[in-house]
Write a protein that holds these residues in place. Sequence first.
Motif, PDB file in Angstrom:
ATOM      1  N   GLY A 774       0.832  -1.192   0.000  1.00  0.00           N
ATOM      2  CA  GLY A 774       0.000   0.000   0.000  1.00  0.00           C
ATOM      3  C   GLY A 774       0.866   1.241   0.000  1.00  0.00           C
ATOM      4  O   GLY A 774       2.008   1.216  -0.468  1.00  0.00           O
ATOM      5  N   CYS A 775       0.338   2.330   0.535  1.00  0.00           N
ATOM      6  CA  CYS A 775       1.042   3.609   0.537  1.00  0.00           C
ATOM      7  C   CYS A 775       1.139   4.158   1.960  1.00  0.00           C
ATOM      8  O   CYS A 775       0.330   3.827   2.821  1.00  0.00           O
ATOM      9  CB  CYS A 775       0.340   4.631  -0.355  1.00  0.00           C
ATOM     10  SG  CYS A 775       0.149   4.122  -2.076  1.00  0.00           S
ATOM     11  N   VAL A 776       2.129   5.021   2.153  1.00  0.00           N
ATOM     12  CA  VAL A 776       2.328   5.688   3.429  1.00  0.00           C
ATOM     13  C   VAL A 776       2.486   7.183   3.148  1.00  0.00           C
ATOM     14  O   VAL A 776       3.296   7.579   2.309  1.00  0.00           O
ATOM     15  CB  VAL A 776       3.576   5.160   4.167  1.00  0.00           C
ATOM     16  CG1 VAL A 776       3.721   5.862   5.522  1.00  0.00           C
ATOM     17  CG2 VAL A 776       3.492   3.652   4.341  1.00  0.00           C
ATOM     18  N   GLY A 777       1.700   7.992   3.842  1.00  0.00           N
ATOM     19  CA  GLY A 777       1.797   9.434   3.704  1.00  0.00           C
ATOM     20  C   GLY A 777       2.680  10.033   4.777  1.00  0.00           C
ATOM     21  O   GLY A 777       3.440   9.328   5.454  1.00  0.00           O
ATOM     22  N   GLU A 778       2.592  11.348   4.942  1.00  0.00           N
ATOM     23  CA  GLU A 778       3.458  12.013   5.918  1.00  0.00           C
ATOM     24  C   GLU A 778       3.303  11.375   7.287  1.00  0.00           C
ATOM     25  O   GLU A 778       2.218  10.982   7.708  1.00  0.00           O
ATOM     26  CB  GLU A 778       3.176  13.506   5.958  1.00  0.00           C
ATOM     27  CG  GLU A 778       1.770  13.914   6.333  1.00  0.00           C
ATOM     28  CD  GLU A 778       1.636  15.432   6.393  1.00  0.00           C
ATOM     29  OE1 GLU A 778       2.579  16.112   6.853  1.00  0.00           O
ATOM     30  OE2 GLU A 778       0.577  15.946   5.980  1.00  0.00           O
ATOM     31  N   THR A 779       4.453  11.273   8.001  1.00  0.00           N
ATOM     32  CA  THR A 779       4.530  10.569   9.278  1.00  0.00           C
ATOM     33  C   THR A 779       5.302  11.437  10.256  1.00  0.00           C
ATOM     34  O   THR A 779       6.358  11.965   9.922  1.00  0.00           O
ATOM     35  CB  THR A 779       5.220   9.206   9.102  1.00  0.00           C
ATOM     36  OG1 THR A 779       4.440   8.408   8.186  1.00  0.00           O
ATOM     37  CG2 THR A 779       5.360   8.482  10.416  1.00  0.00           C
ATOM     38  N   ARG A 780       4.764  11.581  11.469  1.00  0.00           N
ATOM     39  CA  ARG A 780       5.376  12.495  12.439  1.00  0.00           C
ATOM     40  C   ARG A 780       5.522  11.818  13.799  1.00  0.00           C
ATOM     41  O   ARG A 780       4.640  11.074  14.229  1.00  0.00           O
ATOM     42  CB  ARG A 780       4.521  13.755  12.570  1.00  0.00           C
ATOM     43  CG  ARG A 780       5.093  14.803  13.519  1.00  0.00           C
ATOM     44  CD  ARG A 780       4.352  16.132  13.398  1.00  0.00           C
ATOM     45  NE  ARG A 780       2.987  16.079  13.902  1.00  0.00           N
ATOM     46  CZ  ARG A 780       2.177  17.139  13.959  1.00  0.00           C
ATOM     47  NH1 ARG A 780       2.606  18.327  13.527  1.00  0.00           N
ATOM     48  NH2 ARG A 780       0.953  17.014  14.419  1.00  0.00           N
ATOM     49  N   ILE A 781       6.645  12.118  14.467  1.00  0.00           N
ATOM     50  CA  ILE A 781       6.912  11.622  15.816  1.00  0.00           C
ATOM     51  C   ILE A 781       7.138  12.823  16.724  1.00  0.00           C
ATOM     52  O   ILE A 781       7.978  13.690  16.442  1.00  0.00           O
ATOM     53  CB  ILE A 781       8.143  10.696  15.842  1.00  0.00           C
ATOM     54  CG1 ILE A 781       7.917   9.477  14.935  1.00  0.00           C
ATOM     55  CG2 ILE A 781       8.450  10.247  17.266  1.00  0.00           C
ATOM     56  CD1 ILE A 781       9.124   8.571  14.819  1.00  0.00           C
ATOM     57  N   VAL A 782       6.382  12.891  17.833  1.00  0.00           N
ATOM     58  CA  VAL A 782       6.441  13.989  18.789  1.00  0.00           C
ATOM     59  C   VAL A 782       6.827  13.423  20.153  1.00  0.00           C
ATOM     60  O   VAL A 782       6.429  12.302  20.500  1.00  0.00           O
ATOM     61  CB  VAL A 782       5.093  14.736  18.864  1.00  0.00           C
ATOM     62  CG1 VAL A 782       5.171  15.924  19.814  1.00  0.00           C
ATOM     63  CG2 VAL A 782       4.661  15.191  17.480  1.00  0.00           C
ATOM     64  N   ASP A 783       7.580  14.206  20.942  1.00  0.00           N
ATOM     65  CA  ASP A 783       8.110  13.681  22.207  1.00  0.00           C
ATOM     66  C   ASP A 783       7.152  13.808  23.382  1.00  0.00           C
ATOM     67  O   ASP A 783       7.582  13.725  24.535  1.00  0.00           O
ATOM     68  CB  ASP A 783       9.443  14.365  22.537  1.00  0.00           C
ATOM     69  CG  ASP A 783       9.296  15.854  22.843  1.00  0.00           C
ATOM     70  OD1 ASP A 783       8.150  16.366  22.816  1.00  0.00           O
ATOM     71  OD2 ASP A 783      10.327  16.509  23.101  1.00  0.00           O
ATOM     72  N   HIS A 784       5.857  13.988  23.116  1.00  0.00           N
ATOM     73  CA  HIS A 784       4.869  14.034  24.198  1.00  0.00           C
ATOM     74  C   HIS A 784       3.491  13.745  23.600  1.00  0.00           C
ATOM     75  O   HIS A 784       3.320  13.697  22.373  1.00  0.00           O
ATOM     76  CB  HIS A 784       4.867  15.396  24.901  1.00  0.00           C
ATOM     77  CG  HIS A 784       4.489  16.537  24.000  1.00  0.00           C
ATOM     78  ND1 HIS A 784       5.393  17.134  23.145  1.00  0.00           N
ATOM     79  CD2 HIS A 784       3.314  17.187  23.799  1.00  0.00           C
ATOM     80  CE1 HIS A 784       4.801  18.101  22.473  1.00  0.00           C
ATOM     81  NE2 HIS A 784       3.535  18.143  22.848  1.00  0.00           N
ATOM     82  N   ALA A 785       2.521  13.572  24.481  1.00  0.00           N
ATOM     83  CA  ALA A 785       1.156  13.325  24.018  1.00  0.00           C
ATOM     84  C   ALA A 785       0.553  14.627  23.515  1.00  0.00           C
ATOM     85  O   ALA A 785       0.669  15.672  24.164  1.00  0.00           O
ATOM     86  CB  ALA A 785       0.307  12.757  25.154  1.00  0.00           C
ATOM     87  N   ILE A 786      -0.088  14.584  22.363  1.00  0.00           N
ATOM     88  CA  ILE A 786      -0.788  15.745  21.841  1.00  0.00           C
ATOM     89  C   ILE A 786      -2.272  15.419  21.715  1.00  0.00           C
ATOM     90  O   ILE A 786      -2.671  14.255  21.669  1.00  0.00           O
ATOM     91  CB  ILE A 786      -0.231  16.220  20.479  1.00  0.00           C
ATOM     92  CG1 ILE A 786      -0.491  15.181  19.387  1.00  0.00           C
ATOM     93  CG2 ILE A 786       1.250  16.538  20.583  1.00  0.00           C
ATOM     94  CD1 ILE A 786      -0.080  15.654  17.985  1.00  0.00           C
ATOM     95  N   ASP A 787      -3.069  16.466  21.674  1.00  0.00           N
ATOM     96  CA  ASP A 787      -4.506  16.306  21.543  1.00  0.00           C
ATOM     97  C   ASP A 787      -4.856  16.020  20.088  1.00  0.00           C
ATOM     98  O   ASP A 787      -4.118  16.405  19.159  1.00  0.00           O
ATOM     99  CB  ASP A 787      -5.207  17.577  22.018  1.00  0.00           C
ATOM    100  CG  ASP A 787      -6.718  17.421  22.065  1.00  0.00           C
ATOM    101  OD1 ASP A 787      -7.212  16.779  23.010  1.00  0.00           O
ATOM    102  OD2 ASP A 787      -7.384  17.941  21.159  1.00  0.00           O
ATOM    103  N   SER A 788      -6.011  15.377  19.881  1.00  0.00           N
ATOM    104  CA  SER A 788      -6.417  15.062  18.506  1.00  0.00           C
ATOM    105  C   SER A 788      -6.620  16.318  17.670  1.00  0.00           C
ATOM    106  O   SER A 788      -6.549  16.257  16.439  1.00  0.00           O
ATOM    107  CB  SER A 788      -7.698  14.219  18.505  1.00  0.00           C
ATOM    108  OG  SER A 788      -8.764  14.913  19.129  1.00  0.00           O
TER     109      SER A 788
END
Length: 1008
Positions: A774-788
Amino acid sequence: MATLRVGRPDGSHRWRSRRRGLRRLALRRRGEPGQPELGGLLLRAPDRRRRRRALRAGRGGQRRRRHLPVAEHARRVGGHLGRNADERGRTARTHGGVRRRHGDRVPRRVREQVRRVLDAARRARGLGAGAVSAQQPNTSVPSRSARRSAAVRLTAVVGAAVTAGALAVPVTAPTAEAAEDTASRFTLAVLPDTQFYSRYSADQFFPRYGTDPFEVQTNWLADNADELNIRFTTHLGDVVDQEWVSGEWEAGDRAMSVLDEAGMDYSVLPGNHDVADWSARSSEGNAQNYLSHFSADRLSSDTLVSSHQNGYSNAHVFSAEGQEFLVLAIGWNAEPGTWEWAQSVLDAHPTLPTALTSHSIIDIDKETGDAADTEFGQEMWEDLIRSNDQIFVTLNGHSHGQTRRVVTNDAGHDVHQILLDSQMAADGGNGIMGMMEFDLANDRIDFATISPWVTQKDPETLTPSDTPVVSTPEADFSLEIDFSERFSFATEFGPGDGAYGDLSERAKEIVSEGWEGGDGGTEAVTAGSRGDYVEVPGTLAHWRFGDQDEGVLPENAEITDETGDNPMYRLPVDQINAPAEVEDVTITHGDASNLSADAGAVCFADSSRNTGKLNYLTTEYEAPVTHASFDEGYTVESFVYLADNWTVEDNQWGGWLSRTGRRSALPVAWERYDYEMGPAFFSVSNLKEFQWATTNGTPWTNTGSLWSGEIMTGNWYHVAAVNDAEAHTTTMYVDGVPVLRNATQLDGMTYAPGYPWVIGTVFNYDEASNGWNGCVGETRIVDHAIDSSQFLYNRIDIDGDFSVTGAPSGDLPAGTQLTELEGAGRPGTEVRIVDDAAAGAVAAVSTSAASSETVLGSTTVSDDGTWNLQLDSAIAEAGAYELSAVPSIGSRDGTAVAVQFAIEPDDSSDGTDGATDGGTDGATDGGTDGETDGTATDAGTDGAGDSPTGDDAATDGATTDDDEAATDGDMLPATGLTTLVWLVLASGLVALGVGAALRLRRRADQQS
């Protein structure tokens, strides 16, 4: 009799009987004159079918309904239109003494439109609505003069009515609505995929609420059956999620038993989750667990007319409003012999309108929202639906979302196909169900989508999408169907004797009682530019593909990390320890998720666990993100797409993002399945469920997985895993909605320091394994919990800080010049000023939105959050102005701010309009003519300012400058009548003229 502890939103509880519907009905009937003792009857009815018959007997054989006498019904429903009621309460319009059957009548909505037009004309002539005397027909042959006299009178009446109507009745005058619109109506309830309610009933819903969404749905239907005239309920399959788990069947059985005990008729059918082998055609052996709970013996003896394979597919006839309807319930992947059985049922009931239900008939395109074909649905269409005109609607679930379409059968009639499946909503479906209101008197079906569960949820669990009434176009709509014409095969099909209000609207009112939340209108918005997403502090890596050229991604190509610290690279195929082809990795722009601002994706083709073929992208060893311990939590989010050709055999457990390393080499407790896998990864199971598998941080001992429900191939999803270290929760979100199977006490992450992150595969035994198809779009990793609200599908807020400061308003003195506007906004936001008045004038004659906008200037908000816009041309002329300041980012506009003001005219021109307008013309025409002709008369005629005939000057000014002279020259105001009204007036005058001519001719004939 067992009791349930039912939680209320305020934290209190009430104790409720599991069979409270039964008890409620017994109490209501007990002691009523002429009714047998219902409680006694039920005590003598130990099984479901006998209880149902006893309950029917206690009710006098039918559900209590409001009735009107036949004569009263005829008067209220159709008497004012000259219809007569027959002995069954049906009505037929008389034409020349001949009763017309409903199959031959003019559609009701057409008659109503004609009636309203005639009533308006009668009122214009001073007559009351419907004030036409009913005279007996004259059977003698009229003479020629009598015919001519009648023609004269008719022509005169038509002319007078048309003329008076045009003059007396405002074109846009609203008509008063009736206080209460009661008519012959009933409701068909629709229960889609309840699998997750059954699956998580025991371990999640009951411990928290003392009930589950499935049981709340059926109890709500039982409680409101009389008020909403619910005559039948359809279940669309997937009663449970795991057919081998007995506890799920107990939950499903408990919920459906509410309908049994309330004496409500229903159909139910198996979905793919209710059978052992999804791919096998139907058989009793493949559905043993389903049939042990919902065999033909379980189904209502009051409505069941036939069944196939012991109830795997079943047929019901129910009555509503004096009519009978057939429901065909076709089980999952029904074997071909089912079509022969279904045809025999239709042949046995050739006059009954038929609703066909099945688990999968049509699909939904997630990108467009349009209905799409399925293989089984097309087989059903060819072998059953298209050739049977009785089937007028189909209902199915299975595919996530809501959509509908209209197809044409072999008889040339419409077949409405409706899909409803909410299992990807919060709580595994949020208790969403459909209510189909059949309005037999007004030829309409109103479809409402509601949830009785949302108002019972813990306020802490509510999401922005929660609402008791879903109001999107796919969820709330009306179908205009001329029933007598569409059901011409039926015998005298028409309204019954019921007098119910708007049932679908009443259902919305009932289900919304106590709701103080929003309307769930939080649909994602397409980005205006590549930068139109919420940037989050603490972002460790953000890989994007939109800046890559479309086509094959070259070996060693570098993938952008927006932080600049962790770029990814495509490995040369000879460095991948697996079969790989260069052409199997491509970049796409047009086929990326429309909710991603990046508008780009990397796609992996032909991955297979059987052949070992795969490809992947990787960071370098020791990149900064490879040392992230996530002690404060994390957010990992990505856009992903499962290829249409994804199969369990080739692609189960394939992954799209992984942190490499090996759990067995780390201080991680042993586990059966993933002990040799990487420490954290996203994958898809053999049941097509998203999995986030991870380990916790110090003391590095535990592992766990989060699971979504079943997802569909050929669709884009946004998936996020969020670890809140303070709350000690790890939650998976799919398209912004939390899944049910999450984890606690799984904080931080185990990792092998310096080991890369990869996209396109997972790792097992330190080697790439199970590549992504399949395909993979932009991917992000953040160092804390973020809100939706900060996820990548959200847009930048360009409205919150936007304003216009010191904007002009009110009446400005003559001579004012506006050259600039200024204000505040989000840095980088574009601002433009639009002349709304000019735009409206252009839009009236243009079909292009772009060409209808008149832009007076534009600028960009500076880094300090302020903007100053110099207009292209100064605004100085007298008049009223309506401007808009519009913020935008790329192609997406924010909310405009209105700027309205007026510049007063110069006082020196007041009272001299004739000299201004006429004088100007006089200087040109009159003055010139005066000098040429040497006479004041010529000048005055042409409107010279010196002319003593001011009216003439004004007239000439009006001829030269229409708008200004019409006002300044003191002419009478325009009437404002449209061209259509003038045509009507002209027609009336012509009719009057023709009538007068005929009258004169008749007099001449009499004199001769």
